[in-house]
Design a protein around this motif. Structure first.
Motif, short mmCIF file in Angstrom:
data_model
loop_
_atom_site.label_atom_id
_atom_site.label_comp_id
_atom_site.label_asym_id
_atom_site.label_seq_id
_atom_site.Cartn_x
_atom_site.Cartn_y
_atom_site.Cartn_z
N PRO A 47 0.77 -1.22 -0.07
CA PRO A 47 0.03 -0.05 0.00
C PRO A 47 0.81 1.43 -0.01
O PRO A 47 2.10 1.16 0.42
N PRO A 48 0.29 2.49 -0.49
CA PRO A 48 1.17 3.59 -0.48
C PRO A 48 1.37 4.10 1.02
O PRO A 48 0.48 4.40 1.74
N MET A 49 2.64 4.16 1.46
CA MET A 49 3.10 4.50 2.55
C MET A 49 4.54 5.54 2.79
O MET A 49 5.24 5.18 1.75
N VAL A 50 4.36 6.37 3.74
CA VAL A 50 5.31 7.36 3.71
C VAL A 50 6.06 7.15 5.14
O VAL A 50 5.08 7.04 6.05
N LEU A 51 6.97 7.95 5.40
CA LEU A 51 7.71 8.41 6.85
C LEU A 51 8.25 9.40 7.04
O LEU A 51 8.57 10.09 6.09
N VAL A 133 5.05 6.57 10.53
CA VAL A 133 4.88 5.82 9.24
C VAL A 133 3.26 5.88 8.99
O VAL A 133 2.57 5.59 9.87
N GLY A 134 3.02 6.38 7.88
CA GLY A 134 1.65 6.59 7.42
C GLY A 134 1.22 6.01 6.10
O GLY A 134 2.13 5.79 5.27
N GLU A 135 -0.01 5.30 6.14
CA GLU A 135 -0.48 5.04 4.96
C GLU A 135 -1.29 6.33 4.17
O GLU A 135 -1.94 6.98 4.78
N VAL A 136 -0.93 6.48 2.91
CA VAL A 136 -1.15 7.65 2.37
C VAL A 136 -2.69 7.39 2.00
O VAL A 136 -3.20 6.29 1.06
N LEU A 137 -3.72 8.22 2.41
CA LEU A 137 -5.14 8.29 2.00
C LEU A 137 -5.45 8.92 0.71
O LEU A 137 -6.39 8.65 -0.10
#
Length: 162
Positions: A47-51, A133-137
């Motif tokens: 899934p799309p994720m960033v930190l 760390v976040g899942e990009v919504l």
């Protein structure tokens, strides 16, 4: 093995050119909170994720620890003043800044190069920082050139044909 101190380490890290972001969220009372950060990276496409990471001594830490969402605002080359404002302590960082309400209700800074609205999925201890760390919504890219940072200074990027 060579020895080095924290100044040597910071100077060596400064050799890596980064973009400049302002990370925003809402505090428990629904008030906007934000800070300048260049510790931003992609983690996953699916899934799309960033930190990004935040110093444990930051006055904004509690809002990001208690909240379940954050937004990454990738600043444009024309937003050096915004970067400095959100890096300054003791000022109303949002005063005079054009803000949009994102799809998730998070404050987004207008005129950026890109926005990412994220749901926090992990928080990790990383020395003197917390890694978020976040899942990009949702995300959106604009035509504005990004703001760069190198060796403690803002830099203007020049496109060169490959």
């Amino acid at each position: 093995m060579d020895t080095f101190d924290s100044k040597d380490f910071r100077a060596a890290l400064g050799q890596f050119i980064t973009g400049v972001t302002v990370v925003t969220t809402l505090d428990p009372a629904g008030q906007p909170v934000g800070l300048t950060a260049n510790s931003f990276n992609a983690v996953s496409l699916t899934p799309p994720m960033v930190l990004w990471s935040l110093d444990k001594k930051s006055s904004s830490l509690q809002s990001f620890m208690e909240g379940d969402r954050f937004a990454i605002n990738i600043l444009s080359d024309a937003q050096r003043d915004v970067a400095m404002r959100f890096a300054t302590r003791g000022v109303d960082r949002f005063a005079g800044i054009d803000i949009l309400e994102g799809r998730t209700g998070l404050p987004l800074i207008e005129h950026c190069a890109a926005h990412f609205e994220c749901r926090t999925v992990h928080r990790y201890e990383g020395g003197d920082h917390i890694i978020f760390v976040g899942e990009v919504l949702t995300c959106k890219r604009y035509v504005n050139e990004p703001l760069g940072f190198h060796a403690g200074q803002f830099v203007q990027l020049e496109r060169v044909a490959a």
